[in-house]
Design a protein around this motif. Structure first.
Motif, PDB file in Angstrom:
ATOM      1  N   GLY A  56      -7.847   0.077  -2.107  1.00  0.00           N
ATOM      2  CA  GLY A  56      -6.754  -0.605  -1.426  1.00  0.00           C
ATOM      3  C   GLY A  56      -6.725  -0.268   0.055  1.00  0.00           C
ATOM      4  O   GLY A  56      -6.528  -1.154   0.899  1.00  0.00           O
ATOM      5  N   ILE A  95      -1.608  -6.562   0.806  1.00  0.00           N
ATOM      6  CA  ILE A  95      -1.902  -6.319  -0.607  1.00  0.00           C
ATOM      7  C   ILE A  95      -2.651  -5.002  -0.769  1.00  0.00           C
ATOM      8  O   ILE A  95      -2.321  -4.178  -1.633  1.00  0.00           O
ATOM      9  CB  ILE A  95      -2.724  -7.466  -1.209  1.00  0.00           C
ATOM     10  CG1 ILE A  95      -1.903  -8.752  -1.286  1.00  0.00           C
ATOM     11  CG2 ILE A  95      -3.225  -7.098  -2.612  1.00  0.00           C
ATOM     12  CD1 ILE A  95      -2.701  -9.956  -1.726  1.00  0.00           C
ATOM     13  N   GLN A  99      -1.178  -1.771  -2.690  1.00  0.00           N
ATOM     14  CA  GLN A  99      -1.850  -1.238  -3.874  1.00  0.00           C
ATOM     15  C   GLN A  99      -1.979   0.272  -3.791  1.00  0.00           C
ATOM     16  O   GLN A  99      -1.691   0.990  -4.766  1.00  0.00           O
ATOM     17  CB  GLN A  99      -3.228  -1.882  -4.021  1.00  0.00           C
ATOM     18  CG  GLN A  99      -4.060  -1.312  -5.163  1.00  0.00           C
ATOM     19  CD  GLN A  99      -5.400  -2.019  -5.287  1.00  0.00           C
ATOM     20  OE1 GLN A  99      -5.467  -3.253  -5.354  1.00  0.00           O
ATOM     21  NE2 GLN A  99      -6.484  -1.256  -5.311  1.00  0.00           N
ATOM     22  N   TRP A 102       1.566   1.864  -3.995  1.00  0.00           N
ATOM     23  CA  TRP A 102       2.163   1.646  -5.321  1.00  0.00           C
ATOM     24  C   TRP A 102       1.602   2.610  -6.354  1.00  0.00           C
ATOM     25  O   TRP A 102       2.338   3.155  -7.177  1.00  0.00           O
ATOM     26  CB  TRP A 102       1.901   0.203  -5.745  1.00  0.00           C
ATOM     27  CG  TRP A 102       2.695  -0.283  -6.924  1.00  0.00           C
ATOM     28  CD1 TRP A 102       4.047  -0.430  -7.010  1.00  0.00           C
ATOM     29  CD2 TRP A 102       2.171  -0.711  -8.187  1.00  0.00           C
ATOM     30  NE1 TRP A 102       4.396  -0.932  -8.241  1.00  0.00           N
ATOM     31  CE2 TRP A 102       3.275  -1.112  -8.982  1.00  0.00           C
ATOM     32  CE3 TRP A 102       0.884  -0.813  -8.714  1.00  0.00           C
ATOM     33  CZ2 TRP A 102       3.116  -1.595 -10.285  1.00  0.00           C
ATOM     34  CZ3 TRP A 102       0.735  -1.293 -10.005  1.00  0.00           C
ATOM     35  CH2 TRP A 102       1.837  -1.674 -10.780  1.00  0.00           C
ATOM     36  N   ARG A 115       0.392   2.679 -13.439  1.00  0.00           N
ATOM     37  CA  ARG A 115       0.168   1.701 -12.373  1.00  0.00           C
ATOM     38  C   ARG A 115      -1.320   1.549 -12.078  1.00  0.00           C
ATOM     39  O   ARG A 115      -1.802   0.436 -11.836  1.00  0.00           O
ATOM     40  CB  ARG A 115       0.938   2.118 -11.125  1.00  0.00           C
ATOM     41  CG  ARG A 115       2.448   1.942 -11.270  1.00  0.00           C
ATOM     42  CD  ARG A 115       3.186   2.330  -9.998  1.00  0.00           C
ATOM     43  NE  ARG A 115       4.600   1.969 -10.092  1.00  0.00           N
ATOM     44  CZ  ARG A 115       5.480   2.112  -9.101  1.00  0.00           C
ATOM     45  NH1 ARG A 115       5.074   2.612  -7.933  1.00  0.00           N
ATOM     46  NH2 ARG A 115       6.744   1.766  -9.266  1.00  0.00           N
ATOM     47  N   SER A 116      -2.038   2.652 -12.089  1.00  0.00           N
ATOM     48  CA  SER A 116      -3.478   2.572 -11.837  1.00  0.00           C
ATOM     49  C   SER A 116      -4.169   1.766 -12.932  1.00  0.00           C
ATOM     50  O   SER A 116      -5.065   0.955 -12.655  1.00  0.00           O
ATOM     51  CB  SER A 116      -4.083   3.974 -11.761  1.00  0.00           C
ATOM     52  OG  SER A 116      -5.454   3.910 -11.467  1.00  0.00           O
ATOM     53  N   VAL A 119      -3.584  -1.989 -12.306  1.00  0.00           N
ATOM     54  CA  VAL A 119      -4.466  -2.523 -11.259  1.00  0.00           C
ATOM     55  C   VAL A 119      -5.894  -2.620 -11.768  1.00  0.00           C
ATOM     56  O   VAL A 119      -6.583  -3.623 -11.557  1.00  0.00           O
ATOM     57  CB  VAL A 119      -4.400  -1.644  -9.996  1.00  0.00           C
ATOM     58  CG1 VAL A 119      -5.442  -2.102  -8.976  1.00  0.00           C
ATOM     59  CG2 VAL A 119      -3.004  -1.690  -9.380  1.00  0.00           C
ATOM     60  N   LEU A 172      -0.152  -7.113 -13.718  1.00  0.00           N
ATOM     61  CA  LEU A 172       0.113  -6.902 -12.303  1.00  0.00           C
ATOM     62  C   LEU A 172       0.967  -8.042 -11.747  1.00  0.00           C
ATOM     63  O   LEU A 172       0.628  -9.213 -11.890  1.00  0.00           O
ATOM     64  CB  LEU A 172      -1.200  -6.819 -11.523  1.00  0.00           C
ATOM     65  CG  LEU A 172      -1.051  -6.545 -10.028  1.00  0.00           C
ATOM     66  CD1 LEU A 172      -0.463  -5.157  -9.786  1.00  0.00           C
ATOM     67  CD2 LEU A 172      -2.393  -6.672  -9.313  1.00  0.00           C
ATOM     68  N   THR A 174       2.064  -8.963  -8.157  1.00  0.00           N
ATOM     69  CA  THR A 174       1.780  -8.555  -6.783  1.00  0.00           C
ATOM     70  C   THR A 174       3.034  -8.538  -5.922  1.00  0.00           C
ATOM     71  O   THR A 174       3.209  -7.639  -5.084  1.00  0.00           O
ATOM     72  CB  THR A 174       0.723  -9.483  -6.160  1.00  0.00           C
ATOM     73  OG1 THR A 174      -0.403  -9.565  -7.029  1.00  0.00           O
ATOM     74  CG2 THR A 174       0.255  -8.936  -4.823  1.00  0.00           C
ATOM     75  N   MET A 177       4.814  -5.449  -6.700  1.00  0.00           N
ATOM     76  CA  MET A 177       4.049  -4.321  -6.172  1.00  0.00           C
ATOM     77  C   MET A 177       4.333  -4.127  -4.686  1.00  0.00           C
ATOM     78  O   MET A 177       4.552  -2.999  -4.219  1.00  0.00           O
ATOM     79  CB  MET A 177       2.554  -4.535  -6.398  1.00  0.00           C
ATOM     80  CG  MET A 177       1.687  -3.403  -5.876  1.00  0.00           C
ATOM     81  SD  MET A 177      -0.088  -3.648  -6.195  1.00  0.00           S
ATOM     82  CE  MET A 177      -0.467  -4.930  -4.961  1.00  0.00           C
TER      83      MET A 177
END
Length: 282
Positions: A56, A95, A99, A102, A115-116, A119, A172, A174, A177
Motif C-alpha cells: 500500500g 487507496i 490500505q 487500515w 483486516r490483512s 485485503v 473489502l 474500499t 477502509m
C-alpha cells in the motif's frame, strides 16, 4: 489564482519527503524480530501483514509521484493540470495509503490480522479474475499461466479456510477502509469527511463520471437568478455547452489527503515493525 498557487506551494513543499519515500521503497521491508509486526507476519506467510502494508505504501508513493510529474515541469514550462487524470492518480494514492493505515492502525492484533486477510483475499481474487480473462487469449496459453492459476486458486482456498475458522466473512469495502484509515490518522472529523469526499471525487474521475470536473476553478459561477430558479422537468431540459480544466485546489486537496495518510502509515509501520523510519516521517 492566489488559492491555486497557495495550494501548489503546499504540494511542492512535500516533495523532499516524497523523494525519501521513493528511495526507501526501492528496498524491501522486514520487521525486527520480536516486534508486533514480526508476530503478525506469522499469521499468513504467503502474504504477511507487513507486506500488505508495504504494498500500500509503495502504491501511494508512486501514485503521488505520478501527480508530481504533471506538476513539476521542466524549466520554461508551466505545471500541467489535466482533467480526470490527476484526480485518478490521487485516488490510487489515497487507496494505497489507506490500505497501509487500515491494516496497521488497530491496537488489537486480531483486528490487524482480520483486516490483512480481507485485503489479501481481495488482491488474490482480483488476480484470479485477471488470469481467467487472460487465459483464453491467443498466444497466452502456456505452462506458466496454468501453474499460476492453480497456485492462486489454492491460496484462496487456504485463506478461505483460515477465515472460516475465525468466523470472518467480510469483503473489502474500499470506501469504509478510507473512512476508517482517515479516522485513525486525523483527529479532526472535518478532515475525515474531506478525505472521504476526495476519495469519491477521485473515483468519479477514474470512472470518467462527468460531474467530477464540474465546479472547478475555471467553471462559470451561476447567477443569483439561476440559483433561485427551480430545475425544469426532464422533458424541458436543454443541453448547455461547458468546458472544464484541471483544478489545482481539488488536485491539491486529494494529493495532501493521500500524502498525510501515507505519512501516518510510515509512522505506524516503523512503530509496529520496530524499524527506524525517521527520514520518512520528518
Amino acid at each position: 489564482m492566489d488559492a491555486e498557487w497557495d495550494m501548489y506551494e503546499k504540494v511542492r513543499s512535500t516533495w523532499p519527503r516524497l523523494d525519501r519515500w521513493r528511495e526507501r521503497i526501492r528496498s524491501d521491508f522486514r520487521p525486527t524480530a520480536g516486534s508486533e509486526l514480526a508476530d503478525d507476519d506469522l499469521d499468513w506467510p504467503p502474504m504477511p501483514v507487513s507486506q500488505v502494508a508495504w504494498a500500500g505504501l509503495g502504491s501511494a508513493t508512486m501514485h503521488l509521484h505520478g501527480m508530481r510529474l504533471h506538476l513539476d515541469p521542466s524549466p520554461g514550462r508551466k505545471p500541467e493540470l489535466v482533467p480526470f487524470a490527476q484526480l485518478s492518480l490521487g485516488r490510487g494514492a489515497l487507496i494505497g495509503a489507506a490500505q497501509a493505515v487500515w491494516v496497521l492502525a488497530p491496537a488489537e492484533r486480531s483486528r490487524r490480522l482480520e483486516r490483512s486477510r480481507i485485503v489479501s483475499h481481495y488482491v488474490m481474487d482480483e488476480q484470479r479474475k485477471f488470469l481467467n480473462d487472460v487465459a483464453p487469449l491467443p498466444g497466452t496459453h502456456d505452462r506458466a499461466l496454468e501453474v499460476v492459476q492453480r497456485h492462486v486458486t489454492e491460496r484462496l482456498k487456504e485463506l478461505d479456510r483460515l477465515r472460516t475458522a475465525s468466523d470472518e466473512r467480510a469483503a473489502l469495502n474500499t470506501t469504509q477502509m478510507v473512512k476508517d484509515a482517515a479516522a485513525a490518522a486525523f483527529s479532526d472529523p472535518d478532515l475525515v469527511g474531506e478525505a472521504v469526499a476526495m476519495w469519491r471525487l477521485g473515483s468519479a474521475a477514474a470512472h470518467g463520471l462527468i460531474w467530477s470536473v464540474f465546479g472547478g476553478s475555471e467553471a462559470r459561477a451561476p447567477s443569483d437568478e439561476e440559483l433561485a430558479t427551480p430545475s425544469p422537468p426532464a422533458e424541458e431540459a436543454v443541453l448547455a455547452e461547458m468546458s472544464a480544466g484541471g483544478d489545482m485546489v481539488r488536485n491539491g486537496n486529494l494529493y495532501l489527503a493521500a500524502f498525510h495518510l501515507a505519512g501516518h502509515a510510515w509512522r505506524l509501520i516503523g512503530e509496529r515493525g520496530g524499524v527506524n523510519t525517521g527520514p520518512c516521517v520528518s
